[in-house]
Design a protein around this motif. Structure first.
Motif, mmCIF file in Angstrom:
data_model
loop_
_atom_site.group_PDB
_atom_site.id
_atom_site.type_symbol
_atom_site.label_atom_id
_atom_site.label_comp_id
_atom_site.label_asym_id
_atom_site.label_seq_id
_atom_site.Cartn_x
_atom_site.Cartn_y
_atom_site.Cartn_z
ATOM 1 N N PHE A 15 96.361 43.872 29.641
ATOM 2 C CA PHE A 15 95.101 43.192 29.343
ATOM 3 C C PHE A 15 93.930 43.865 30.051
ATOM 4 C CE2 PHE A 15 97.547 39.756 27.498
ATOM 5 C CZ PHE A 15 96.673 39.168 26.608
ATOM 6 N N ALA B 207 104.140 33.212 23.065
ATOM 7 C CA ALA B 207 102.836 32.546 23.129
ATOM 8 C C ALA B 207 102.591 31.940 24.506
ATOM 9 C CB ALA B 207 102.741 31.468 22.052
ATOM 10 N N LEU C 84 101.671 34.654 27.001
ATOM 11 C CA LEU C 84 100.358 35.252 26.771
ATOM 12 C C LEU C 84 99.200 34.305 27.076
ATOM 13 C CD1 LEU C 84 100.988 37.099 23.384
ATOM 14 C CD2 LEU C 84 100.712 38.159 25.636
ATOM 15 N N ARG C 85 99.443 33.008 26.985
ATOM 16 C CA ARG C 85 98.355 32.037 27.047
ATOM 17 C C ARG C 85 97.420 32.215 28.252
ATOM 18 N NH1 ARG C 85 101.196 27.959 26.504
ATOM 19 N NH2 ARG C 85 101.047 27.929 24.219
ATOM 20 N N TRP D 3 96.795 34.790 30.092
ATOM 21 C CA TRP D 3 96.085 36.065 30.056
ATOM 22 C C TRP D 3 95.047 36.089 28.943
ATOM 23 C CZ3 TRP D 3 96.764 38.431 34.388
ATOM 24 C CH2 TRP D 3 97.956 38.251 35.093
ATOM 25 N N ARG D 4 95.330 35.436 27.824
ATOM 26 C CA ARG D 4 94.330 35.327 26.760
ATOM 27 C C ARG D 4 93.136 34.522 27.249
ATOM 28 N NH1 ARG D 4 97.549 34.974 21.022
ATOM 29 N NH2 ARG D 4 95.503 35.585 20.258
ATOM 30 N N GLU D 5 93.394 33.504 28.061
ATOM 31 C CA GLU D 5 92.299 32.710 28.604
ATOM 32 C C GLU D 5 91.474 33.529 29.590
ATOM 33 O OE1 GLU D 5 94.303 29.373 30.269
ATOM 34 O OE2 GLU D 5 94.666 28.403 28.318
ATOM 35 N N PRO E 79 89.231 36.627 27.248
ATOM 36 C CA PRO E 79 88.962 36.106 25.896
ATOM 37 C C PRO E 79 88.403 37.150 24.943
ATOM 38 C CG PRO E 79 87.280 35.364 27.451
ATOM 39 C CD PRO E 79 88.351 36.020 28.273
ATOM 40 N N VAL F 269 89.566 40.159 24.484
ATOM 41 C CA VAL F 269 90.598 41.087 24.021
ATOM 42 C C VAL F 269 91.313 40.487 22.809
ATOM 43 C CG1 VAL F 269 92.770 42.232 24.598
ATOM 44 C CG2 VAL F 269 90.946 42.079 26.313
ATOM 45 N N PRO F 270 91.195 41.098 21.616
ATOM 46 C CA PRO F 270 91.943 40.602 20.454
ATOM 47 C C PRO F 270 93.443 40.825 20.663
ATOM 48 C CG PRO F 270 90.179 42.121 19.809
ATOM 49 C CD PRO F 270 90.350 42.250 21.280
ATOM 50 N N VAL F 271 94.244 39.820 20.344
ATOM 51 C CA VAL F 271 95.681 39.900 20.592
ATOM 52 C C VAL F 271 96.454 39.588 19.319
ATOM 53 C CG1 VAL F 271 97.619 39.034 21.959
ATOM 54 C CG2 VAL F 271 95.340 39.200 22.991
ATOM 55 N N GLU G 18 100.468 39.024 18.022
ATOM 56 C CA GLU G 18 101.785 38.712 18.557
ATOM 57 C C GLU G 18 102.855 39.125 17.553
ATOM 58 O OE1 GLU G 18 102.019 34.655 19.871
ATOM 59 O OE2 GLU G 18 99.929 34.660 20.583
#
Length: 299
Positions: free
Chosen positions: A166, A213, A216-217, A219-221, A224, A226-228, A230
């Motif tokens: 990330f 999911a 990843l949750r 790190w996605r938070e 924000p 970074v397009p992800v 899965e």
């Protein structure tokens, strides 16, 4: 403490490609670049020890000077040491953000030919190691090429690799593809607790998708922007990762070293990926100390 991007160089085409990769990454992240060369005298050369060392210093100095011309804001230092190459690289990498090494390769089919020095460093260091081929070019980091990261096990098992992936994607403005491979376990591996979880998830594949999911949750938070994407697929983890990273600009995998009577060894997934991936590969120790949790900015 600001950690540098550290490149180990030996004058080969592969190590100079690694040096270029490290310089670009240092500029993107606003970090200093540390260039380390483990020098040793070559008995076959018609020159004394002092002359040979001067040649090495001058040649590497020109390479570093060329980087400074291409990247005017780059803070680069060059260090020559007469220590054993593995010891020198492990020491240099101990306080590095990442250690970048060159590796021999002859195309995506043959893949990486990782020498004994590189293999030992990958297995023993506590910092991420990036392996770069001679053919690596800046154009491979262009927009549209994803960073691919492998995830497995619990969120904690892959925290270090996910963090590195990330952070790298954010620094490059790149999209991220997170990949989780799974296989059918033997019937006797199921416990009543695991059967209950699978039943609640609706089966094996939904369970694996939920596990990815969940990992990843956080790190996605935290990242924000970074397009992800899965991707969950049944199959060998190494083969699935190599397939998904066919056009990646970087492949990130975790590594948990095994201690044996003859020294540290990396796992089969990391080893297989290093031999067959067509892009630079970042191997991130999963068991390195002090890996921050999402939201913890300590390095």
């Amino acid at each position: 403490m600001t950690r540098p991007i550290t490149a180990g160089v030996d004058g080969t085409e592969e190590s100079l490609a690694a040096l270029d990769w490290a310089a670009r990454e240092a500029v993107r992240r606003g970090l200093p670049l540390r260039v380390v060369h483990a020098w040793e005298e070559v008995g076959e050369l018609p020159a004394d020890r002092g002359t040979q060392r001067s040649w090495a210093e001058e040649g590497l100095g020109r390479a570093v000077g060329s980087l400074a011309e291409r990247h005017p804001g780059l803070d680069a230092t060059l260090e020559l040491t007469e220590d054993d190459a593995v010891d020198a690289l492990l020491a240099a990498g101990a306080d590095a953000e990442a250690l970048v090494l060159g590796t021999r390769g002859h195309g995506a089919v043959v893949g990486f030919l990782l020498g004994s020095v590189g293999l030992r460093v990958v297995a023993e260091t506590a910092r991420p190691v990036i392996l770069v081929r001679a053919g690596d070019r800046p154009e491979a980091e262009s927009a549209g090429r994803e960073i691919v990261v492998g995830q497995h096990g619990t969120p904690e098992d892959s925290a270090a690799a996910l963090r590195f992936a990330f952070e790298t994607a954010a620094a490059r403005g790149a999209a991220l593809r997170a990949v989780r491979a799974w296989t059918l376990p033997p019937v006797f591996a199921y416990s009543p607790g695991s059967l209950k979880l699978l039943d609640e998830a609706g089966g094996l594949e939904p369970y694996e998708k939920r596990a990815l999911a969940d990992a990843l949750r956080p790190w996605r938070e935290r990242f924000p922007g970074v397009p992800v994407a899965e991707h969950v697929e049944m199959g060998s983890a190494g083969q699935v990762l190599v397939s998904q990273a066919a056009r990646a600009q970087l492949l990130v995998v975790g590594r948990r070293a095994r201690r044996t009577a003859v020294g540290a060894r990396i796992g089969s997934v990391a080893h297989g990926v290093l031999h067959h991936a067509g892009s630079p590969v970042a191997v991130v120790p999963q068991d390195r100390p002090g890996v921050p949790e999402p939201g913890d900015d300590a390095a």
